[in-house]
Design an enzyme around this catalytic site. Structure first.
Site, PDB file in Angstrom:
ATOM      1  N   LYS A  92      49.219  34.141  41.521  1.00  0.00           N
ATOM      2  CA  LYS A  92      48.068  34.709  40.811  1.00  0.00           C
ATOM      3  C   LYS A  92      47.002  35.073  41.828  1.00  0.00           C
ATOM      4  CE  LYS A  92      45.888  35.781  37.034  1.00  0.00           C
ATOM      5  NZ  LYS A  92      45.580  37.073  37.690  1.00  0.00           N
ATOM      6  N   LYS A 116      42.000  27.793  45.661  1.00  0.00           N
ATOM      7  CA  LYS A 116      41.085  28.193  44.594  1.00  0.00           C
ATOM      8  C   LYS A 116      41.737  28.003  43.228  1.00  0.00           C
ATOM      9  CE  LYS A 116      39.029  32.104  45.215  1.00  0.00           C
ATOM     10  NZ  LYS A 116      38.735  33.559  45.266  1.00  0.00           N
ATOM     11  N   LYS A 128      48.082  37.488  46.585  1.00  0.00           N
ATOM     12  CA  LYS A 128      47.054  38.524  46.724  1.00  0.00           C
ATOM     13  C   LYS A 128      47.751  39.821  47.111  1.00  0.00           C
ATOM     14  CE  LYS A 128      42.480  38.751  46.369  1.00  0.00           C
ATOM     15  NZ  LYS A 128      41.642  38.070  45.367  1.00  0.00           N
ATOM     16  N   ASP A 168      40.238  43.152  42.138  1.00  0.00           N
ATOM     17  CA  ASP A 168      39.405  42.636  43.224  1.00  0.00           C
ATOM     18  C   ASP A 168      38.486  43.803  43.608  1.00  0.00           C
ATOM     19  OD1 ASP A 168      39.161  40.180  45.142  1.00  0.00           O
ATOM     20  OD2 ASP A 168      39.229  41.859  46.518  1.00  0.00           O
ATOM     21  N   THR A 211      33.338  35.860  37.256  1.00  0.00           N
ATOM     22  CA  THR A 211      33.111  35.413  38.620  1.00  0.00           C
ATOM     23  C   THR A 211      31.618  35.207  38.888  1.00  0.00           C
ATOM     24  OG1 THR A 211      35.051  36.690  39.304  1.00  0.00           O
ATOM     25  CG2 THR A 211      33.641  35.816  41.047  1.00  0.00           C
ATOM     26  N   ASN A 243      30.786  43.915  40.606  1.00  0.00           N
ATOM     27  CA  ASN A 243      30.948  43.046  39.440  1.00  0.00           C
ATOM     28  C   ASN A 243      30.366  41.653  39.667  1.00  0.00           C
ATOM     29  OD1 ASN A 243      32.849  40.889  38.078  1.00  0.00           O
ATOM     30  ND2 ASN A 243      32.906  42.685  36.772  1.00  0.00           N
ATOM     31  N   SER A 380      40.889  34.578  34.236  1.00  0.00           N
ATOM     32  CA  SER A 380      42.182  35.262  34.260  1.00  0.00           C
ATOM     33  C   SER A 380      43.269  34.338  33.731  1.00  0.00           C
ATOM     34  CB  SER A 380      42.521  35.699  35.686  1.00  0.00           C
ATOM     35  OG  SER A 380      41.833  36.874  36.040  1.00  0.00           O
TER      36      SER A 380
END
Length: 448
Positions: A92, A116, A128, A168, A211, A243, A380
């Site tokens: 993820k 994380k 990622k 991202d 976030t 964001n 998420s």
């Protein structure tokens, strides 16, 4: 300093293999330096080769992305997906579209994502991806064609039980929509394979805000526990205007603070009356413009060239929300000199090792990115749950779960810091708490 012999040996191996990947080496060293008391307490990790395995991705995917621009010319970009660790769940992590994307950048982000995701307490492994494609200045049609080409290759490597990408930098609702549509076309299935989707096709309320809101929930809780304090009455310096920065500014204001800066890669805005978040959203989210336009619309505000200048502004709390290594040692010292006593990271690894050293020497309350900006991936994970249940929760339900997760991250980080002899150290605590959960899972599952 690396003093543990096992850690030193593994880090030297990483340098020998990946010496040309500075961002990845920086991320590994920062984690390794804080894990020394953990490794000393758990000799079984060395026997199981946990460190050797956790720094080596389970799978590295690199591919060509060929697409046609509006002039009919073929363009070629590079795509990446690093599937780093699946010990506690499917891979993820987000997709980043930016000219600075390299294998090193994707690997550092994926490595950070392991810990994380572990900190959220949700069952998600670390991954990622992204591309050196830059959507800025491209038409919607060009962005769509690129996303379709990118997903045509990526689709064979992901799935709701295997790897669930998200957005991202430069990958927002528009890009996720195009990526999801192409996946659905290719696989002929409707699944929760991406998060950050539109509300009309499986997205979660509060994901957009997650976030930025999470950074503030984390900061508020750390202030409460460690200093018996809060955002109330504080002046906040924020970098970025995407964001994360936008919604961190919004939540900080709701919690009683005054946010006086935002920035982009060209420069920064100083607004002594407090940043108008709605104007920022209009410029950046709707018009996809430059932040300097804010000064043309809001009387009393100032635009200054040079994004690093944002760290010269006086404040109480700094929230770096732009990009990696945006705060160096010199900038960190300017923050301290200007009265900042709290630095909590909204971007991924925005502080250099020299900056972190300045924070620690000056008693700054420092919240590391892998803990403080985990709110995005937490929601998420909640989006994945809603997709699996075929239902949706209200904004208030998701927001409450997010707040609880961020408060739990602070609590778990402080508990781990105390357990390993570094009471109050949020950085060591975050690394230790995230790592131990993954390490134990890796040991339990055998040599993979």
């Amino acid at each position: 300093m690396l003093t543990d012999e096992y850690i030193k040996r593994v880090y030297d191996q990483v340098v020998a293999r990946d010496g040309d990947q500075p961002e990845f080496l920086q991320a590994v060293r920062e984690v390794f330096e804080t894990l020394q008391p953990v490794v000393e307490k758990h000799p079984e990790y060395e026997k199981a080769g946990v460190l050797e395995r956790i720094v080596e991705p389970e799978r590295t995917i690199k591919f060509r992305v060929a697409w046609v621009d509006d002039e009919g010319k073929v363009q070629v970009n590079r795509g990446y997906r690093i599937q780093f660790n699946s010990a506690i769940g499917p891979y993820k992590g987000g997709l980043r579209f930016h000219p600075t994307v390299t294998e090193s950048v994707v690997k550092f982000l994926g490595f950070e994502q392991i810990l994380k995701n572990s900190l959220t307490t949700l069952p998600m492994g670390g991954g990622k991806g992204g591309s050196d494609f830059n959507p800025k200045g491209k038409s919607d049609a060009e962005v769509m064609r690129f996303c379709q080409a990118f997903m045509t290759e990526l689709s064979r490597h992901i799935g709701q039980f295997t790897d669930v990408p998200a957005g991202d930098i430069n990958v927002g609702g528009r890009e996720i929509g195009y990526l999801f549509g192409q996946y659905k076309r290719i696989r002929d299935e409707y699944s929760g394979v991406l998060t950050g989707k539109g509300l009309e096709f499986g997205g979660s309320l509060a994901r957009t805000e997650a976030t930025g809101y999470g950074v503030c929930y984390y900061t508020q809780e750390a202030l409460r526990v460690l200093r018996n304090d809060s955002f109330e009455g504080k002046t906040v310096v924020i970098s970025g205007s995407g964001n994360v920065a936008t919604y961190a500014a919004q939540k900080a204001e709701q919690l009683g603070a005054k946010v006086v800066t935002v920035s982009d890669s060209n420069g920064y805005i100083y607004d002594p009356n407090g940043i108008n978040v709605e104007v920022v959203k209009q410029i950046k989210e709707v018009e996809r413009g430059r932040i300097k336009e804010y000064a043309e619309r809001v009387p009393g505000s100032e635009y200054h060239e040079g994004s690093k200048g944002v760290w010269t502004v006086k404040g109480d709390i700094a929230l770096p929300c732009a990009t990696q290594n945006e705060v160096d040692g010199e900038s960190a010292q300017k923050l301290v000199d200007n009265g900042v006593t709290v630095v909590v990271e909204g971007a991924n690894m925005p502080s250099t090792p020299e900056a972190i050293e300045v924070y620690q020497k000056n008693g700054v309350l420092y919240g590391p990115a892998k803990a403080a900006n985990a709110g995005g991936v937490a929601v998420s994970g909640l989006e994945m749950s809603q997709n699996s249940y075929r239902l949706s929760w209200t904004f208030e339900e998701v927001d409450a779960k997010l707040k609880s997760i961020m408060e739990e991250i602070v609590a778990n980080s402080l508990a781990a810091a105390k357990e390993y002899g570094h009471e109050g150290d949020l950085m060591l605590g975050a690394n230790a708490a995230g790592f131990v959960k993954v390490a134990n899972a890796m040991v339990a599952q055998g040599v993979l």
